[in-house]
Design an enzyme around this catalytic site. Structure first.
Site, PDB file in Angstrom:
ATOM      1  N   GLY A 292      -8.081  53.932 -36.395  1.00  0.00           N
ATOM      2  CA  GLY A 292      -7.114  55.002 -36.178  1.00  0.00           C
ATOM      3  C   GLY A 292      -5.718  54.589 -36.585  1.00  0.00           C
ATOM      4  CG  ASN A 293      -3.084  57.192 -37.811  1.00  0.00           C
ATOM      5  OD1 ASN A 293      -2.320  57.882 -37.142  1.00  0.00           O
ATOM      6  ND2 ASN A 293      -4.094  57.714 -38.497  1.00  0.00           N
ATOM      7  NE  ARG A 294       1.438  50.774 -34.173  1.00  0.00           N
ATOM      8  CZ  ARG A 294       1.105  50.035 -33.127  1.00  0.00           C
ATOM      9  NH1 ARG A 294       1.011  50.597 -31.942  1.00  0.00           N
ATOM     10  NH2 ARG A 294       0.856  48.751 -33.282  1.00  0.00           N
ATOM     11  CB  SER A 295       0.043  59.896 -36.381  1.00  0.00           C
ATOM     12  OG  SER A 295       0.603  61.186 -36.342  1.00  0.00           O
TER      13      SER A 295
END
Ligand code: CTP
Length: 406
Positions: free
Chosen positions: A201-204
Site C-alpha cells: 500500500g501507500n500513505r495516501s
C-alpha cells in the site's frame, strides 16, 4: 463580499464572535445585526470591534439610508447564528419588527441559519414545521449538533462550531462555475493483497481527493468519487447531495470503477495513489518465515488507469471535450526537476493538466496542508497553490475552468 451576520438571543451568541472574526479574516465586509436580546449576551462594542462596522438593532437608526432594507439588499449572504426557536418562528412567519427581520425580508441573497436551543424546543412540532418551511424556501441549515447544552442538559440543539459555520458560509459564496459538469475524482491509496494479512500500500489518506470532490460539488458539479481505502473521518467532508461515493480496494477495482464512470464524465481528476505493481498471486494462506515463503514476492505491473483514459480520449472514445487531470507526488527537492518530470509525465499519460506536489513530512501524504504546481499543455506552470487541501482544490478547479474556457 458583503455578509450580514444576524445574532439572536442565545448563550451561543458568544461563539458567533469567533464566526464574525473568521469571516472578516477571509476578507469579507461583515455587518452584525444583533437582536435586542442578543445584546444581553454579547454587547455592541464587541461586535463593532470584531466586525469593524457599526452595529444597530433598531429600524429607526440611519433612516436616511433606509438601513432597514439597505442591509438586506446589499448583502451577498445572510448568516443567522445563533438562530433561536423564536427567531426561526419569526423568519418562517416573515415578522419584521426589528432590523434583523426587515433585513431578512429585504434580501434575495442566500440565507444560512445555525439553530441553537434546548433539545425539547428543537423537537417541538412548531419548530419542526418552521424549519421545514424555511428549508423549502431555500434557506440553508447547519446543525444543530448533538452535545452538552446550557444548564447541564444534553441532546440535539447545540450550535455548530464557528469554524464549520464559516466554512458553510464561504461555500455559499463560491462561484457556481462547474454547474452542469459531470466530474469523476479518485482519492486515497490502493492496497494490493499479498496474503490474508498483508498488502502492498501507500500513505495516501485521500484528504486531497476528498477536498477536490467537495470543492467541485460546492461549485455546482455532479461528482462521482472513487475512494480507495479512505477513512470515514476523511469521507465526512464529502457528505453532499451531489457526491456519490464508490468504495474500492485494489488498483484493478479502481481501474474498473474509474473507467466506467469516466465514459460519461466531462472532467476526470486522478488524485488517487495507485499501485504500479501488485503481487502476481494473492496467497490464500499467510506467508511465513518458517516455510520460507515470505522472502520473495513476485510482482506484476498494474494497468495505468490515467494513461488508458488518455488513450481512449485520443481514440475518440471519451465524451467530447473531456478534461483529464493527473497528480504526481515527487520527492525531488529541486522545483525545476519536479516540473521537468511533471512535463514528461503529462505528455506520457496524454492528459491536459498535471498537478505536482512535493511529498515530504510537512506536505502531501497524511498532512492537512499541501502545495502544488499545475503543469499545462505548453509545459508551463498554469497554477500554483499552497495552503489547506481545500485551498489547493479551489486553485486546481480554477485551472480546469481556465483550461476548458481556453
Ligand atoms: N496512475 C494511474 N494508474 C496507475 C498509476 C498511476 O492512473 N497504475 C495515475 C495516478 O492516479 C496519478 C498519475 O497517474 O494521477 C501519476 O502517478 P505516478 O505514480 O506519479 O506516475 P507513474 O506513472 O507511476 O510514474 P513514476 O513511477 O515513473 O513516477
Amino acid at each position: 463580499m458583503d455578509i450580514v451576520v444576524g445574532v439572536s438571543g442565545g448563550i451561543a451568541a458568544y461563539k458567533s464572535v469567533q464566526l464574525v472574526r473568521l469571516l472578516v479574516k477571509a476578507g469579507h465586509d461583515v455587518t452584525v445585526v444583533p437582536t435586542e436580546d442578543a445584546l444581553r449576551f454579547v454587547g455592541a462594542p464587541t461586535w463593532e470591534a470584531i466586525s469593524r462596522n457599526p452595529v444597530t438593532t433598531s429600524v429607526h437608526d440611519d433612516v436616511a439610508r433606509v438601513r432597514h432594507v439597505a442591509l438586506g439588499q446589499g448583502a451577498d449572504l445572510v448568516v443567522v447564528a445563533p438562530a433561536t426557536a423564536n427567531t426561526l418562528a419569526r423568519m418562517a412567519a416573515g415578522i419584521a419588527d426589528n432590523l434583523l427581520g426587515t433585513t431578512l425580508l429585504a434580501t434575495t441573497a442566500p440565507v444560512l441559519v445555525a439553530p441553537a436551543m434546548h433539545a425539547e424546543m428543537w423537537a417541538h412540532p412548531a419548530t419542526r414545521a418552521n424549519v421545514r418551511t424555511l428549508v423549502e424556501r431555500g434557506v440553508h441549515l447547519i446543525g444543530p449538533e448533538d452535545g452538552p447544552l446550557a444548564g447541564g442538559d444534553s441532546g440535539p440543539g447545540r450550535m455548530s462550531e464557528p469554524e464549520d459555520i464559516a466554512a458553510a458560509a464561504l461555500r455559499l459564496l463560491a462561484p457556481q462555475d462547474l454547474t452542469g459538469l459531470r466530474v469523476a475524482v479518485s482519492a486515497g491509496g490502493t492496497r494490493e493483497p499479498i496474503d490474508p494479512v498483508r498488502y502492498l500500500g501507500n500513505r495516501s489518506s485521500g484528504r486531497q481527493g476528498a477536498a477536490i470532490a467537495r470543492e467541485a460539488a460546492d461549485r455546482g458539479a455532479e461528482v462521482d468519487l472513487v475512494a480507495a481505502n479512505v477513512d470515514a473521518e476523511v469521507l465526512a467532508v464529502v457528505r453532499h447531495p451531489r457526491i456519490r461515493i464508490h468504495h474500492v480496494g485494489t488498483a484493478a477495482e479502481l481501474s474498473q470503477a474509474v473507467t466506467s464512470i469516466a465514459a460519461s464524465s466531462d472532467v476526470v481528476v486522478m488524485a488517487a495513489a495507485v499501485a504500479d505493481y501488485r503481487p502476481a498471486e494473492e496467497s490464500a494462506h499467510k506467508l511465513t518465515k518458517e516455510e520460507g515463503t515470505l522472502d520473495r514476492i513476485d510482482l506484476v505491473e498494474t494497468e495505468d488507469v490515467l494513461a488508458a483514459l488518455g488513450d481512449r480520449r485520443r481514440a475518440g472514445r471519451a465524451p467530447a471535450g473531456q478534461t483529464l487531470v493527473g497528480f504526481a507526488a515527487e520527492t525531488l527537492t529541486d522545483a525545476e526537476d519536479r516540473r521537468a518530470r511533471a512535463r514528461r509525465k503529462r505528455e506520457r499519460k496524454g492528459v491536459d493538466l498535471l498537478a505536482v506536489n512535493r511529498a515530504d513530512a510537512a506536505h502531501g501524504f497524511g498532512s492537512t496542508v499541501n502545495a502544488i504546481e499545475v503543469v499545462g499543455e505548453d509545459g508551463s506552470v498554469v497554477a500554483a497553490a499552497s495552503g489547506t487541501k481545500r485551498e489547493v482544490a479551489a486553485a486546481l478547479w480554477d485551472a480546469v475552468v481556465a483550461q476548458r474556457g481556453a
